[in-house]
Design a protein around this motif. Sequence first.
Motif, PDB file in Angstrom:
ATOM      1  N   THR A 275       0.838  -1.191   0.000  1.00 31.32           N
ATOM      2  CA  THR A 275       0.000   0.000   0.000  1.00 31.32           C
ATOM      3  C   THR A 275       0.877   1.246   0.000  1.00 31.32           C
ATOM      4  O   THR A 275       1.653   1.464   0.929  1.00 31.32           O
ATOM      5  CB  THR A 275      -0.925   0.024   1.230  1.00 31.32           C
ATOM      6  OG1 THR A 275      -1.806  -1.093   1.182  1.00 31.32           O
ATOM      7  CG2 THR A 275      -1.744   1.312   1.272  1.00 31.32           C
ATOM      8  N   TYR A 276       0.751   2.047  -1.051  1.00 26.93           N
ATOM      9  CA  TYR A 276       1.539   3.278  -1.176  1.00 26.93           C
ATOM     10  C   TYR A 276       0.608   4.478  -1.368  1.00 26.93           C
ATOM     11  O   TYR A 276      -0.468   4.357  -1.951  1.00 26.93           O
ATOM     12  CB  TYR A 276       2.486   3.204  -2.376  1.00 26.93           C
ATOM     13  CG  TYR A 276       3.676   2.299  -2.190  1.00 26.93           C
ATOM     14  CD1 TYR A 276       4.893   2.797  -1.708  1.00 26.93           C
ATOM     15  CD2 TYR A 276       3.594   0.950  -2.506  1.00 26.93           C
ATOM     16  CE1 TYR A 276       5.990   1.961  -1.547  1.00 26.93           C
ATOM     17  CE2 TYR A 276       4.688   0.109  -2.346  1.00 26.93           C
ATOM     18  CZ  TYR A 276       5.891   0.619  -1.866  1.00 26.93           C
ATOM     19  OH  TYR A 276       6.976  -0.213  -1.699  1.00 26.93           O
ATOM     20  N   ILE A 277       1.082   5.635  -0.876  1.00 29.39           N
ATOM     21  CA  ILE A 277       0.441   6.909  -1.201  1.00 29.39           C
ATOM     22  C   ILE A 277       1.458   7.770  -1.931  1.00 29.39           C
ATOM     23  O   ILE A 277       2.619   7.887  -1.515  1.00 29.39           O
ATOM     24  CB  ILE A 277      -0.084   7.630   0.048  1.00 29.39           C
ATOM     25  CG1 ILE A 277      -1.211   6.828   0.698  1.00 29.39           C
ATOM     26  CG2 ILE A 277      -0.583   9.028  -0.313  1.00 29.39           C
ATOM     27  CD1 ILE A 277      -1.785   7.460   1.955  1.00 29.39           C
ATOM     28  N   THR A 278       1.024   8.367  -3.031  1.00 25.70           N
ATOM     29  CA  THR A 278       1.855   9.236  -3.856  1.00 25.70           C
ATOM     30  C   THR A 278       1.328  10.662  -3.767  1.00 25.70           C
ATOM     31  O   THR A 278       0.112  10.879  -3.822  1.00 25.70           O
ATOM     32  CB  THR A 278       1.835   8.779  -5.321  1.00 25.70           C
ATOM     33  OG1 THR A 278       2.386   7.466  -5.415  1.00 25.70           O
ATOM     34  CG2 THR A 278       2.633   9.717  -6.218  1.00 25.70           C
ATOM     35  N   ALA A 279       2.228  11.632  -3.632  1.00 23.60           N
ATOM     36  CA  ALA A 279       1.861  13.050  -3.617  1.00 23.60           C
ATOM     37  C   ALA A 279       2.273  13.689  -4.938  1.00 23.60           C
ATOM     38  O   ALA A 279       3.418  13.553  -5.378  1.00 23.60           O
ATOM     39  CB  ALA A 279       2.535  13.775  -2.460  1.00 23.60           C
ATOM     40  N   ASP A 289       6.514  12.894  -3.690  1.00 24.98           N
ATOM     41  CA  ASP A 289       6.807  11.912  -2.647  1.00 24.98           C
ATOM     42  C   ASP A 289       5.968  10.668  -2.891  1.00 24.98           C
ATOM     43  O   ASP A 289       4.884  10.735  -3.483  1.00 24.98           O
ATOM     44  CB  ASP A 289       6.498  12.485  -1.258  1.00 24.98           C
ATOM     45  CG  ASP A 289       7.137  11.685  -0.130  1.00 24.98           C
ATOM     46  OD1 ASP A 289       7.960  10.794  -0.429  1.00 24.98           O
ATOM     47  OD2 ASP A 289       6.813  11.949   1.040  1.00 24.98           O
ATOM     48  N   LYS A 290       6.477   9.541  -2.437  1.00 24.42           N
ATOM     49  CA  LYS A 290       5.746   8.271  -2.484  1.00 24.42           C
ATOM     50  C   LYS A 290       6.245   7.421  -1.333  1.00 24.42           C
ATOM     51  O   LYS A 290       7.450   7.194  -1.198  1.00 24.42           O
ATOM     52  CB  LYS A 290       5.959   7.547  -3.814  1.00 24.42           C
ATOM     53  CG  LYS A 290       5.163   6.245  -3.936  1.00 24.42           C
ATOM     54  CD  LYS A 290       5.249   5.673  -5.339  1.00 24.42           C
ATOM     55  CE  LYS A 290       4.398   4.417  -5.474  1.00 24.42           C
ATOM     56  NZ  LYS A 290       4.349   3.918  -6.870  1.00 24.42           N
ATOM     57  N   GLU A 291       5.321   6.977  -0.482  1.00 28.85           N
ATOM     58  CA  GLU A 291       5.717   6.260   0.725  1.00 28.85           C
ATOM     59  C   GLU A 291       4.859   5.013   0.936  1.00 28.85           C
ATOM     60  O   GLU A 291       3.656   5.007   0.620  1.00 28.85           O
ATOM     61  CB  GLU A 291       5.579   7.159   1.955  1.00 28.85           C
ATOM     62  CG  GLU A 291       6.435   8.414   1.930  1.00 28.85           C
ATOM     63  CD  GLU A 291       7.919   8.147   2.134  1.00 28.85           C
ATOM     64  OE1 GLU A 291       8.264   7.021   2.563  1.00 28.85           O
ATOM     65  OE2 GLU A 291       8.722   9.062   1.865  1.00 28.85           O
ATOM     66  N   LEU A 292       5.472   3.980   1.500  1.00 34.67           N
ATOM     67  CA  LEU A 292       4.774   2.759   1.890  1.00 34.67           C
ATOM     68  C   LEU A 292       3.967   3.029   3.155  1.00 34.67           C
ATOM     69  O   LEU A 292       4.486   3.599   4.117  1.00 34.67           O
ATOM     70  CB  LEU A 292       5.778   1.636   2.143  1.00 34.67           C
ATOM     71  CG  LEU A 292       5.206   0.294   2.617  1.00 34.67           C
ATOM     72  CD1 LEU A 292       4.432  -0.380   1.499  1.00 34.67           C
ATOM     73  CD2 LEU A 292       6.331  -0.613   3.126  1.00 34.67           C
ATOM     74  N   MET A 293       2.702   2.625   3.166  1.00 30.82           N
ATOM     75  CA  MET A 293       1.856   2.779   4.339  1.00 30.82           C
ATOM     76  C   MET A 293       1.868   1.480   5.140  1.00 30.82           C
ATOM     77  O   MET A 293       1.519   0.417   4.617  1.00 30.82           O
ATOM     78  CB  MET A 293       0.424   3.103   3.920  1.00 30.82           C
ATOM     79  CG  MET A 293       0.253   4.428   3.207  1.00 30.82           C
ATOM     80  SD  MET A 293       0.621   5.866   4.240  1.00 30.82           S
ATOM     81  CE  MET A 293       2.157   6.453   3.472  1.00 30.82           C
ATOM     82  N   THR A 294       2.277   1.578   6.396  1.00 28.09           N
ATOM     83  CA  THR A 294       2.391   0.381   7.241  1.00 28.09           C
ATOM     84  C   THR A 294       1.282   0.294   8.286  1.00 28.09           C
ATOM     85  O   THR A 294       1.270  -0.635   9.096  1.00 28.09           O
ATOM     86  CB  THR A 294       3.758   0.364   7.948  1.00 28.09           C
ATOM     87  OG1 THR A 294       3.898   1.554   8.732  1.00 28.09           O
ATOM     88  CG2 THR A 294       4.885   0.297   6.925  1.00 28.09           C
ATOM     89  N   ALA A 295       0.347   1.239   8.279  1.00 28.36           N
ATOM     90  CA  ALA A 295      -0.749   1.207   9.252  1.00 28.36           C
ATOM     91  C   ALA A 295      -1.609  -0.030   9.053  1.00 28.36           C
ATOM     92  O   ALA A 295      -1.766  -0.539   7.936  1.00 28.36           O
ATOM     93  CB  ALA A 295      -1.618   2.453   9.097  1.00 28.36           C
ATOM     94  N   GLY A 296      -2.159  -0.538  10.156  1.00 32.48           N
ATOM     95  CA  GLY A 296      -3.079  -1.665  10.082  1.00 32.48           C
ATOM     96  C   GLY A 296      -2.444  -2.978   9.674  1.00 32.48           C
ATOM     97  O   GLY A 296      -3.119  -3.852   9.105  1.00 32.48           O
ATOM     98  N   GLN A 297      -1.182  -3.166   9.999  1.00 33.31           N
ATOM     99  CA  GLN A 297      -0.487  -4.388   9.565  1.00 33.31           C
ATOM    100  C   GLN A 297      -1.059  -5.654  10.189  1.00 33.31           C
ATOM    101  O   GLN A 297      -0.901  -6.738   9.629  1.00 33.31           O
ATOM    102  CB  GLN A 297       1.007  -4.286   9.888  1.00 33.31           C
ATOM    103  CG  GLN A 297       1.750  -3.325   8.990  1.00 33.31           C
ATOM    104  CD  GLN A 297       3.240  -3.339   9.260  1.00 33.31           C
ATOM    105  OE1 GLN A 297       3.689  -3.486  10.412  1.00 33.31           O
ATOM    106  NE2 GLN A 297       4.034  -3.190   8.218  1.00 33.31           N
ATOM    107  N   SER A 298      -1.725  -5.538  11.328  1.00 30.35           N
ATOM    108  CA  SER A 298      -2.266  -6.726  11.984  1.00 30.35           C
ATOM    109  C   SER A 298      -3.639  -7.126  11.449  1.00 30.35           C
ATOM    110  O   SER A 298      -4.212  -8.130  11.888  1.00 30.35           O
ATOM    111  CB  SER A 298      -2.360  -6.491  13.502  1.00 30.35           C
ATOM    112  OG  SER A 298      -3.248  -5.420  13.791  1.00 30.35           O
ATOM    113  N   LEU A 299      -4.177  -6.359  10.513  1.00 31.52           N
ATOM    114  CA  LEU A 299      -5.461  -6.729   9.918  1.00 31.52           C
ATOM    115  C   LEU A 299      -5.314  -8.057   9.177  1.00 31.52           C
ATOM    116  O   LEU A 299      -4.348  -8.269   8.440  1.00 31.52           O
ATOM    117  CB  LEU A 299      -5.931  -5.643   8.941  1.00 31.52           C
ATOM    118  CG  LEU A 299      -6.244  -4.275   9.549  1.00 31.52           C
ATOM    119  CD1 LEU A 299      -6.420  -3.232   8.454  1.00 31.52           C
ATOM    120  CD2 LEU A 299      -7.494  -4.351  10.420  1.00 31.52           C
ATOM    121  N   THR A 300      -6.288  -8.934   9.358  1.00 31.98           N
ATOM    122  CA  THR A 300      -6.181 -10.249   8.712  1.00 31.98           C
ATOM    123  C   THR A 300      -6.362 -10.144   7.205  1.00 31.98           C
ATOM    124  O   THR A 300      -5.663 -10.804   6.432  1.00 31.98           O
ATOM    125  CB  THR A 300      -7.235 -11.211   9.291  1.00 31.98           C
ATOM    126  OG1 THR A 300      -8.517 -10.578   9.241  1.00 31.98           O
ATOM    127  CG2 THR A 300      -6.897 -11.563  10.733  1.00 31.98           C
TER     128      THR A 300
END
Length: 357
Positions: A275-279, A289-300
């Motif tokens: 999951t990435y967000i690009t500006a 900018d473009k960054e990997l989103m690590t939020a919610g990693q424990s979601l099944t």
Amino acid sequence: MNFHTKKKQGKRRLLLSMVLGLTAVSLLPVAASTSLAERPALESKMFVLSGTANELFRDKALHNGTVLQSFAFDNVNQHIYVVQLMAGGQQLPGETAPVSGANRDKNGDLTLTQLDMEGNKLGYMFLKGFGHGVQIGVETVGDKAYLWTETDSVTEGSSGWGTQIARFPFENGKILTPSSPELEKHRLVEGADRTTVNIDAATGQLTMRYRKDGSFRFGVYPLEEVKKGNYTPIADVPQPTVGTFQGFASYGGYLYLLEGNAYGSSGSVAPEGNTYITAVDWKTGEVLDKELMTAGQSLTFREPEGMAIRIPDLRHPHKAELSFGFATNFTPNRWASIYTLDELLPAEAIIHRKRGD
């Protein structure tokens, strides 16, 4: 008029006067019933995509058990609107039999759920023949929320996709079609399809993603001008190269794009995922900018879906949040989770930070 009504109206007048007094801020806010007299400048700070994302809510049920496609905030009335493909097996008034999920997708049938800010369900609508729901927007006028969505779905492959955009009021339990009189339709770009829309409530701007001549582009317009039928964009930029496209949002001078896949598909491996967000800079179309989103990693189950701008306090539209969603849990009961980024800096500062200057 009773005391509570007078008190409510008084608060609204106070809020309006405070919002209009923010002339020193480069973002001109649109409050409950304000309109823009001039085109807003494409100026703002940029969200720090490398920052820590906060959880707004996690694993909340929607009206149907299908994957959330996108969402938008009513920052005035503190509601969230979530759109998803209509679940199969439902028979709505006027239909002769239950309709399968595959045919709902092919027809462009959507379900819209109204939530409070904690993710609790408040209401719903059905939108038949609208499209795929890749992105939606909300415009608030007083206590009334107007949804902006794609409409006039045309089937391509196994799915229906919108060919223009529409504005309509939220009415709990209502079923709409592209021919419903409640719809106010707009064709911003002749010959375009795959039309989806987002509203930047901080600056009163409408952004439309569209496809023309086989390529995707984004145009940003003054919302009030669109409502008058004036379709001259402030800016129009091509979509940069991204992975699986999942949503977009615009805030001031920058456009944000969401991409990625669920764990276990197309290179998405738990727990990092893809999951990435690009500006994107609206003025130049340049990727900043473009960054990997690590939020919610424990979601099944964790499939990125939809973006929106949240303004927690309308008196301070320059203190906004960039929100992105995940479809969670498993069929037949998919849930929704939303996360937010709230750090804003000048673009130059973010670029210097990335370079280690």
